[in-house]
Design an enzyme around this catalytic site. Structure first.
Site, short mmCIF file in Angstrom:
data_model
loop_
_atom_site.label_atom_id
_atom_site.label_comp_id
_atom_site.label_asym_id
_atom_site.label_seq_id
_atom_site.Cartn_x
_atom_site.Cartn_y
_atom_site.Cartn_z
CG ASP A 87 -2.18 -1.05 1.27
OD1 ASP A 87 -1.76 -2.09 0.88
OD2 ASP A 87 -3.07 -0.87 1.41
CE LYS B 112 -5.20 2.09 2.26
NZ LYS B 112 -4.14 1.48 2.80
CE LYS C 110 -6.91 -1.13 2.35
NZ LYS C 110 -5.48 -1.64 2.45
#
Length: 241
Positions: free
Chosen positions: A94, A158, A187
């Site tokens: 991430d 995300k 996400k």
């Protein structure tokens, strides 16, 4: 509910990123994630190797952060972080975009910064979630980032780190799903704290959700579905974001 326990559990990246978590908290968090069979554990980088050992042989993936939480690391450092994470058994990374450069409109820099991490990860068969930190951005920035991530074949876009001034909103998630191409998943992170919200973001097309309240959400899910409760010895619901 119109979805199964597994449908919802496999949306969750169990977050263990709070800097005050002890090694005992991290160990317990990994065991909780295994017991509830979530998608992944997103853990403090220094503990990733141990996390990967604990998750080995399961369907729960080991993940960690790159350039976290502010995104201002030099590109070479982000790439080096990615290489170390892969050596430590990371399967999903991430990474935070360089927010400063996004706001400066330096899109060539932003593209190469993201591409450097994706190259390292994809060459090793790992996946990348690109964190925008939407609370600092305008819609035009979010849309351009979705386009760049699509062109670079990022695996997810995300919303947030969970450490900015705000987290995922339904409006942002709808915007990202609209402007990210179909091969890029979305996400949510920061703000998904109960089962009803998890279901709402799923309905918007979100496939992953960063969560620290994993136990509470999935216990309620099992209760609604009439499934037996899960017991985890020394389980921790330590806060990540």
């Amino acid at each position: 509910m119109n979805c199964s326990y597994s449908d919802l559990a496999k949306m969750i990246d169990h977050s263990l990123l709070n800097p005050t978590l002890t090694s005992a908290d991290l160990e317990a968090g990994c065991k909780l994630a295994l017991a509830y069979d979530v998608a992944s554990v997103c853990i403090l980088p220094y503990y990733l190797k141990r996390c990967a050992e604990l998750l080995k042989g399961s369907t729960v993936k080991a993940s960690t952060t790159i350039g976290f939480p502010h995104g201002g690391h030099a590109t070479a450092i982000k790439a080096a972080e990615a290489k170390q994470a892969l050596e430590d058994g990371g399967q999903e990374l991430d990474m935070v975009v360089n927010v400063s450069q996004v706001l400066s409109g330096a899109w060539d820099y932003v593209r190469e910064d993201i591409a450097a991490v994706i190259r390292v990860a994809h060459d090793a068969g790992a996946k990348v979630k690109v964190i925008f930190e939407n609370c600092y951005l305008k819609d035009e920035h979010k849309i351009r980032l979705c386009q760049i991530c699509g062109e670079l074949n990022a695996d997810w876009v995300k919303t947030s780190t969970g450490y900015g001034t705000g987290g995922a909103t339904l409006e942002d998630l709808a915007l990202m799903r609209k402007h990210a191409p179909p091969h890029v998943q979305v996400k949510a992170a920061g703000g998904v704290r109960d089962l009803d919200m998890l279901i709402k973001v799923r309905e918007l097309g979100v496939s992953r959700c960063g969560a620290s309240r994993t136990k509470e959400m999935l216990d309620e899910c099992r209760q609604r579905l009439g499934l037996p409760a899960i017991s985890v010895a020394s389980a921790s619901s330590a806060q990540g974001y």
